[in-house]
Design a protein around this motif. Structure first.
Motif, PDB file in Angstrom:
ATOM      1  N   CYS A  24       0.819  -1.219   0.000  1.00  0.00           N
ATOM      2  CA  CYS A  24       0.000   0.000   0.000  1.00  0.00           C
ATOM      3  C   CYS A  24       0.849   1.264   0.000  1.00  0.00           C
ATOM      4  O   CYS A  24       0.328   2.343   0.242  1.00  0.00           O
ATOM      5  CB  CYS A  24      -0.938  -0.001   1.205  1.00  0.00           C
ATOM      6  N   THR A  51      -6.763   5.417  -3.067  1.00  0.00           N
ATOM      7  CA  THR A  51      -7.150   4.021  -3.263  1.00  0.00           C
ATOM      8  C   THR A  51      -7.854   3.510  -2.013  1.00  0.00           C
ATOM      9  O   THR A  51      -7.363   3.711  -0.897  1.00  0.00           O
ATOM     10  CB  THR A  51      -5.911   3.146  -3.545  1.00  0.00           C
ATOM     11  N   ASN A  53      -9.478  -0.009  -0.366  1.00  0.00           N
ATOM     12  CA  ASN A  53      -9.520  -1.466  -0.486  1.00  0.00           C
ATOM     13  C   ASN A  53     -10.345  -2.072   0.637  1.00  0.00           C
ATOM     14  O   ASN A  53     -10.230  -1.649   1.796  1.00  0.00           O
ATOM     15  CB  ASN A  53      -8.104  -2.062  -0.431  1.00  0.00           C
TER      16      ASN A  53
END
Length: 232
Positions: A24, A51, A53
């Motif tokens: 990450c 991002t 997730n």
């Protein structure tokens, strides 16, 4: 427990010891993380992109068998074409090759003297092991009944002769594929070496012989070849 190590978010379960790592971009890029009993969600920024997730829990498994005494350099799943069961074979710096069941139980251990294992590849029932001192070892998994733990054995078949006894080089990566030519079955072995070379051998089980088919050297500007793969 959630924490960051290098460029990964690490999720560790204290009850089972299982560890899950997710790239990450590093902990300093973290914006938010939340979790419940079924999953956890985290967000981070990398390359100017946000991002998000969501990862289900309970999808990773750690086999903590304790059979290896030094660093584990390689591992490969072993699956017979007619049996859905899986085995895990792993090798380490102390020369130990360990065959484990999918449940983590140690099935067989085999130790090579004066050789550190760097890579392993399987072409069931054959196992090809690469290591220090140019060594390529061939073993065969003897199956007495459907990959049953108590009926599996590792039988050493052959060793590939050194191409140059005066040069110290290590086999760092190995891959293999089976082929049949003129009704003769053989296995093609592709290896990457510490002297920047790539080599292709043919192993014929019928007479336990190695044939050196091709040497490409140097192909990576005098750097170690860390990974090779056969695309077929």
């Amino acid at each position: 427990i959630y924490y960051f190590y290098q460029k990964c978010l690490v999720v560790q379960c204290l009850a089972t010891g299982s560890i899950q790592k997710i790239p990450c971009g590093g902990g300093h890029r973290l914006w938010r993380i939340s979790s419940d009993c079924n999953s956890f969600t985290f967000a981070f920024i990398i390359n100017r992109t946000l991002t998000v997730n969501r990862v289900p829990l309970g999808k990773s498994k750690s086999l903590r068998c304790g059979s290896h005494g030094k660093e584990i350099r390689c591992a490969s799943l072993v699956t017979a074409s007619d049996d859905p069961s899986e085995l895990l074979i792993s090798g380490s710096e102390d020369g130990l090759l360990s065959l484990k069941s999918s449940s983590g139980n140690i099935v067989r251990n085999l130790r090579f003297q004066n050789v550190s294992i760097k890579c392993v590849s399987t072409c069931f029932p054959h196992v090809f092991v690469g290591g220090s001192n140019q060594s390529i070892e061939v073993l065969k998994i003897i199956d007495g009944g459907g990959l049953n733990d108590n009926q599996l054995y590792l039988n050493h078949l052959a060793s590939c002769p050194k191409s140059n006894a005066n040069v110290e080089t290590r086999v760092l990566s190995i891959d293999c594929v089976r082929r049949t030519v003129d009704e003769t079955e053989s296995i093609i072995i592709l290896t990457g070496h510490s002297d920047a070379s790539i080599r292709i051998h043919e192993f014929v089980e019928r007479d336990l012989t190695f044939n050196l088919l091709l040497v490409l050297k140097p192909v990576h500007q005098d750097r170690c070849v860390q990974q090779v793969r056969i695309i077929s």
